[in-house]
Design a protein around this motif. Structure first.
Motif, PDB file in Angstrom:
ATOM      1  N   PRO A  44       0.708  -1.169   0.079  1.00 52.53           N
ATOM      2  CA  PRO A  44       0.174  -0.032   0.022  1.00 52.53           C
ATOM      3  C   PRO A  44       0.811   1.260  -0.147  1.00 52.53           C
ATOM      4  O   PRO A  44       2.036   1.269   0.191  1.00 52.53           O
ATOM      5  CB  PRO A  44      -0.725   0.003   1.245  1.00 52.53           C
ATOM      6  N   ASN A  45       0.223   2.243  -0.308  1.00 55.08           N
ATOM      7  CA  ASN A  45       1.045   3.689  -0.514  1.00 55.08           C
ATOM      8  C   ASN A  45       1.532   3.923   1.004  1.00 55.08           C
ATOM      9  O   ASN A  45       1.115   3.668   2.131  1.00 55.08           O
ATOM     10  CB  ASN A  45       0.154   4.733  -0.702  1.00 55.08           C
ATOM     11  N   THR A  49      -1.028   5.610   6.209  1.00 55.47           N
ATOM     12  CA  THR A  49      -0.609   4.341   7.559  1.00 55.47           C
ATOM     13  C   THR A  49      -1.849   3.570   7.755  1.00 55.47           C
ATOM     14  O   THR A  49      -1.461   2.214   8.072  1.00 55.47           O
ATOM     15  CB  THR A  49      -0.486   5.532   8.813  1.00 55.47           C
ATOM     16  N   ALA A  50      -2.986   3.898   7.896  1.00 53.15           N
ATOM     17  CA  ALA A  50      -4.138   2.871   8.052  1.00 53.15           C
ATOM     18  C   ALA A  50      -4.155   1.911   7.298  1.00 53.15           C
ATOM     19  O   ALA A  50      -4.740   0.733   7.383  1.00 53.15           O
ATOM     20  CB  ALA A  50      -5.205   3.796   8.156  1.00 53.15           C
ATOM     21  N   ALA A  51      -3.733   2.023   5.901  1.00 55.66           N
ATOM     22  CA  ALA A  51      -3.854   0.889   4.813  1.00 55.66           C
ATOM     23  C   ALA A  51      -2.808  -0.053   4.931  1.00 55.66           C
ATOM     24  O   ALA A  51      -3.069  -0.986   4.533  1.00 55.66           O
ATOM     25  CB  ALA A  51      -3.666   1.626   3.531  1.00 55.66           C
ATOM     26  N   PHE A 304       4.773  -9.360  -5.137  1.00 52.50           N
ATOM     27  CA  PHE A 304       3.826  -8.244  -4.591  1.00 52.50           C
ATOM     28  C   PHE A 304       3.012  -7.651  -5.535  1.00 52.50           C
ATOM     29  O   PHE A 304       3.001  -7.681  -6.767  1.00 52.50           O
ATOM     30  CB  PHE A 304       5.016  -7.024  -4.089  1.00 52.50           C
ATOM     31  N   ILE A 305       1.966  -6.804  -4.755  1.00 50.12           N
ATOM     32  CA  ILE A 305       0.931  -6.149  -5.650  1.00 50.12           C
ATOM     33  C   ILE A 305       0.894  -4.761  -4.877  1.00 50.12           C
ATOM     34  O   ILE A 305       0.179  -4.647  -3.661  1.00 50.12           O
ATOM     35  CB  ILE A 305      -0.353  -6.719  -5.546  1.00 50.12           C
ATOM     36  N   GLY A 306       1.047  -3.754  -5.699  1.00 50.44           N
ATOM     37  CA  GLY A 306       0.744  -2.424  -5.079  1.00 50.44           C
ATOM     38  C   GLY A 306       1.233  -1.497  -5.885  1.00 50.44           C
ATOM     39  O   GLY A 306       1.889  -1.633  -7.025  1.00 50.44           O
TER      40      GLY A 306
END
Length: 449
Positions: A44-45, A49-51, A304-306
């Motif tokens: 995630p980006n 942070t929450a992601a 990885f995926i993102g």
């Protein structure tokens, strides 16, 4: 008489030696757990942070305009603060990184610095169906010269270790994907020989990272690079992308046709990454289209995926079972399938045989060491021995058999536990969860329970 005595002594010695050896055999089933292991899974980006949650990767992209607002003055403090790099490093997470010079947007803008535009001024502003932006002239020698300096600065700041573990070669084209909306008047990207100059900038700056390209350009084969697919989950585009790997081809969008390299089973030696497509909703890919999503992940052998991926505070909560299946289908999954330990009280040695397997779709692309640990009754490490295993060489459904002789005096009381673990060389601590149903002490997995 003497001969008979000698024979009896030999037989007695053999019997004694045989009786002194005690064999124990163990088998371990796989688990059904999501293994949140280093350098795999979702990315995630970094600024969200929450992601991030338990994911071990974060994604960072930077435009040249953000990196070097003034010539020779790099905004590393601002970039690190915005992306919380100190925090993620402290948390033991790693970075997927991309540097970009052209990001289509809603308003007229440039993603290169003003000072560089003043020195070149030979690109074109565009307004296409992708959005608005500025496409530089990538063959301009001044542009190339300062690009090398910019990438070298990035490497000096972030390339001295494996914190930036995956670097996607951006720089050229929209979103750094080495293509442009040429059918709407955007200037074509350069010839192969010019593109390779940009590749060399990255190769020189990031010796500790794994580099990836959007397509299997000639540099992929030349330098052993990985690839990334930013249309993950979309069947037509992904199958076309796979055809490039398996059959090569001709890429006709640049000023001169590029020959795509044939790199079948590239994932056995180089990483595959990318993000989910934006042509479908995440909910559709995780529910109605889940079987296709999983099939494509399996076929592409992604590690990885993102940054577009199911994130911790949204999709992972709404679709936990589906997200679990996706995470189980990417990256490596190492584990011991069986072990055999022979204790010899006569010589005070133990012979340990193990079979290390990889149940995942890809290997680990960094050669982290594998250790056997001897643990006392308080589960403290008495000693550890590195095993002759290169995890990078154990790809999907492959295994390695290893035999080690242990000569520790503490083995004689039979109370010592033998464990196995994969260590992070940066911390010298075991940090990889193994796919085996064995009791563990942290990330050390007991073999002789």
């Amino acid at each position: 008489m003497y001969l008979l005595t000698a024979v009896v002594l030999v037989i007695a010695t053999v019997v004694l030696y045989t009786v002194a050896i005690t064999h124990y055999s163990y088998q371990y089933n796989r688990t059904e757990e999501v293994l949140a292991n280093p350098m795999m899974g979702f990315a995630p980006n970094a600024d969200y942070t929450a992601a991030v949650g338990e994911n071990t990767l974060v994604y960072v992209d930077v435009t040249w305009r953000e990196l070097e607002p003034e010539q020779g003055k790099f905004a590393f403090d601002a970039i690190s603060k915005e992306n919380q790099l100190a925090h993620w490093r402290e948390q033991g997470k790693k970075v997927v990184f991309r540097f970009m010079c052209d990001v289509p947007g809603e308003t007229k803008h440039m993603d290169i610095p003003d000072w560089l535009y003043e020195r070149t001024k030979d690109g074109e502003f565009y307004d296409s169906s992708y959005g608005k932006g500025y496409s530089p002239e990538y063959e301009n020698p001044i542009f190339i010269k300062y690009h090398e300096k910019a990438i070298a600065a990035l490497g000096a700041e972030y390339g001295t270790d494996t914190f930036f573990c995956f670097v996607e070669l951006g720089s050229l084209g929209h979103w750094g994907e080495w293509h442009v909306k040429y059918d709407e008047g955007v200037p074509l990207i350069p010839r192969d020989e010019v593109c390779n100059i940009y590749v060399e900038h990255y190769v020189n700056a990031f010796p500790n990272a794994k580099l990836l390209m959007r397509r299997p350009f000639s540099a992929v084969k030349t330098y052993g690079l990985g690839v990334f697919n930013d249309m993950t989950g979309e069947i037509t585009d992904t199958n076309t992308w796979l055809e490039w790997m398996n059959q090569g081809g001709r890429y006709t969008e640049p000023k001169e046709t590029h020959q795509l390299a044939t790199v079948p089973e590239i994932w056995n030696s180089s990483p595959v990454g990318g993000e989910f497509t934006s042509t479908m909703t995440m909910e559709h890919m995780l529910t109605t289209n889940l079987s296709t999503t999983l099939e494509l992940l399996e076929k592409t052998h992604m590690t990885f995926i993102g940054p577009k991926c199911p994130i911790a505070n949204e999709e992972a909560i709404k679709f936990p079972a589906e997200v679990k299946k996706v995470l189980e289908t990417v990256g490596y999954r190492y584990g011991v399938s069986k072990a055999r330990i022979a204790y010899n009280s006569f010589s005070n040695r133990a012979k340990v045989n193990i079979k290390m397997c990889n149940y995942g779709v890809a290997p680990m692309y960094f050669n982290w060491p594998v250790y056997l640990y001897l643990l006392d009754q308080d589960q403290q490490v008495i000693s550890k021995i590195e095993l002759p295993i290169n995890l990078m060489e154990i790809a999907q459904n492959q295994s390695r058999d290893v035999e080690m002789i242990l000569e520790e005096e503490c083995l004689q009381n039979g109370m010592v536990k033998v464990a196995i673990g994969i260590e992070n060389p940066d911390t010298n601590q075991p940090e990889v969860a193994l796919d085996m149903d064995s009791t563990s002490v942290g990330k050390k997995y007991i073999l002789n329970e």
